[in-house]
Design a protein around this motif. Structure first.
Motif, short mmCIF file in Angstrom:
data_model
loop_
_atom_site.label_atom_id
_atom_site.label_comp_id
_atom_site.label_asym_id
_atom_site.label_seq_id
_atom_site.Cartn_x
_atom_site.Cartn_y
_atom_site.Cartn_z
N THR A 30 0.86 -1.16 0.00
CA THR A 30 0.00 0.00 0.00
C THR A 30 0.90 1.21 0.00
O THR A 30 1.60 1.48 0.96
CB THR A 30 -0.90 0.03 1.25
N GLY A 31 0.88 1.94 -1.11
CA GLY A 31 1.83 3.04 -1.25
C GLY A 31 3.22 2.49 -1.29
O GLY A 31 3.53 1.58 -2.03
N ALA A 32 4.11 3.05 -0.46
CA ALA A 32 5.49 2.61 -0.44
C ALA A 32 5.82 1.90 0.87
O ALA A 32 6.97 1.74 1.23
CB ALA A 32 6.42 3.80 -0.62
N VAL A 33 4.80 1.48 1.60
CA VAL A 33 5.02 0.89 2.92
C VAL A 33 4.56 -0.56 2.91
O VAL A 33 3.46 -0.87 2.51
CB VAL A 33 4.26 1.66 4.01
N ALA A 34 5.41 -1.47 3.33
CA ALA A 34 5.05 -2.89 3.37
C ALA A 34 5.38 -3.46 4.73
O ALA A 34 6.28 -3.00 5.42
CB ALA A 34 5.80 -3.66 2.30
N THR A 166 3.71 8.12 -4.49
CA THR A 166 3.56 8.91 -3.27
C THR A 166 3.23 10.35 -3.61
O THR A 166 3.21 10.74 -4.78
CB THR A 166 4.82 8.83 -2.41
N MET A 167 2.97 11.16 -2.59
CA MET A 167 2.63 12.56 -2.76
C MET A 167 3.35 13.40 -1.71
O MET A 167 3.39 13.04 -0.54
CB MET A 167 1.12 12.76 -2.63
N GLN A 186 3.03 12.34 2.27
CA GLN A 186 1.73 12.03 2.85
C GLN A 186 1.44 10.53 2.76
O GLN A 186 1.96 9.84 1.89
CB GLN A 186 0.63 12.82 2.13
N GLN A 187 0.56 10.07 3.63
CA GLN A 187 0.28 8.64 3.73
C GLN A 187 -0.68 8.20 2.64
O GLN A 187 -1.79 8.72 2.50
CB GLN A 187 -0.28 8.29 5.10
N PHE A 188 -0.23 7.21 1.88
CA PHE A 188 -1.03 6.65 0.79
C PHE A 188 -2.29 6.01 1.35
O PHE A 188 -2.24 5.20 2.27
CB PHE A 188 -0.19 5.61 0.04
N GLY A 189 -3.45 6.40 0.80
CA GLY A 189 -4.71 5.83 1.24
C GLY A 189 -5.35 6.57 2.40
O GLY A 189 -6.56 6.46 2.60
N LEU A 219 1.31 20.36 -4.36
CA LEU A 219 1.36 18.90 -4.26
C LEU A 219 2.23 18.37 -5.40
O LEU A 219 2.05 18.75 -6.55
CB LEU A 219 -0.04 18.31 -4.38
N THR A 220 3.16 17.51 -5.05
CA THR A 220 3.98 16.84 -6.06
C THR A 220 3.67 15.36 -6.02
O THR A 220 3.93 14.69 -5.01
CB THR A 220 5.48 17.09 -5.83
N PHE A 221 3.10 14.86 -7.11
CA PHE A 221 2.77 13.44 -7.21
C PHE A 221 3.91 12.72 -7.92
O PHE A 221 4.31 13.09 -9.02
CB PHE A 221 1.47 13.25 -7.97
N HIS A 222 4.44 11.70 -7.26
CA HIS A 222 5.55 10.91 -7.81
C HIS A 222 4.99 9.58 -8.31
O HIS A 222 4.27 8.88 -7.59
CB HIS A 222 6.61 10.65 -6.73
N PHE A 223 5.35 9.25 -9.55
CA PHE A 223 4.89 8.02 -10.17
C PHE A 223 6.03 7.03 -10.30
O PHE A 223 7.21 7.40 -10.32
CB PHE A 223 4.28 8.32 -11.54
#
Length: 246
Positions: A30-34, A166-167, A186-189, A219-223
């Motif tokens: 979820t996002g960049a956290v596992a 992420t953002m 910021q926290q994904f989800g 806001l900077t959205f990273h893909f």
């Protein structure tokens, strides 16, 4: 809504239409956290980047693309697509820890190059579970302006086959925006969530309510492709206005 995404990294692209090899690492994140998991026997690196820019897209200028294999004391065996074994030396080559898919194989695997995953390959090793490699076509994401409320705000978004990682959120003076002042990320989800099927990027009340009233937030959205999209939001009371910057 696809909030849980495999951790991936694009390693090649062409101008106008992007071609990528994506290596999944572990199970869905979820996002960049596992959650912590035992080290796998072998993986394809999600952090290796080899960009190969071309002036235009056509079948003749597709380039070979490579991934780094973290072998972890194992050895690479074969590359498969479903029940079909790919031909080493024709479809791919292996040199030490570098797996390279040939231009001819990529042209075949991408087919009509529709946005999203065009083919899924499986790398097999001397031990451990096989690892998937997605071959994906994508383009630069595009966001549009929107107006909503702190309780309901969604920016129109064309993801074009790319996936959000992420953002970041900051004020013009460089200070962090959002519920936590110690990080811009910021926290994904919880703060934001992409809706790939619906074509929107949702910002939550948990993120919007703490913003300073009347002060624009960048806001900077990273893909996962490495692309970034900049978007500006301003909260005025309960009203939220979003503007696409780039």
């Amino acid at each position: 809504m696809r909030q849980a995404r495999s951790r991936r990294r694009r390693v090649g692209w062409v101008a106008g239409l992007f071609l990528a090899i994506l290596a999944t690492v572990g199970t869905s994140l979820t996002g960049a956290v596992a959650a912590a998991r035992p080290a796998p026997a072998a993986t394809a690196s999600a952090m290796d980047t080899v960009a190969a820019m071309q002036p235009s897209w056509n079948l003749d200028n597709t380039l070979d693309q490579s991934l780094t294999l973290n072998l972890n004391a194992t050895s690479f065996r074969r590359l498969w697509q479903g029940g079909t074994k790919l031909a080493q030396g024709v479809d791919y080559t292996v040199s030490r820890d570098r797996l390279t898919l040939t231009a001819a194989a990529l042209t075949r695997l991408t087919g009509d190059r529709a946005y999203g995953v065009n083919a899924t390959l499986e790398a097999r090793f001397s031990s451990g579970v096989p690892w998937q490699i997605d071959v994906t076509t994508y383009d630069a994401p595009v966001f549009a302006g929107a107006t909503g409320t702190t309780g309901s705000f969604a920016a129109p978004a064309q993801f074009l086959g790319d996936s959000l990682a992420t953002m970041e959120a900051t004020y013009a003076d460089g200070t962090n925006a959002g519920p936590a002042d110690w990080t811009a990320y910021q926290q994904f989800g919880t703060a934001f969530a992409p809706d790939y099927d619906g074509g929107t990027l949702r910002l939550t009340a948990d993120f919007l309510n703490p913003l300073k009233d009347g002060v624009p937030v960048a806001l900077t959205f990273h893909f996962w492709s490495g692309a970034t999209v900049t978007y500006q939001v301003t909260r005025s009371g309960d009203t939220v206005t979003g503007t696409a910057v780039s």
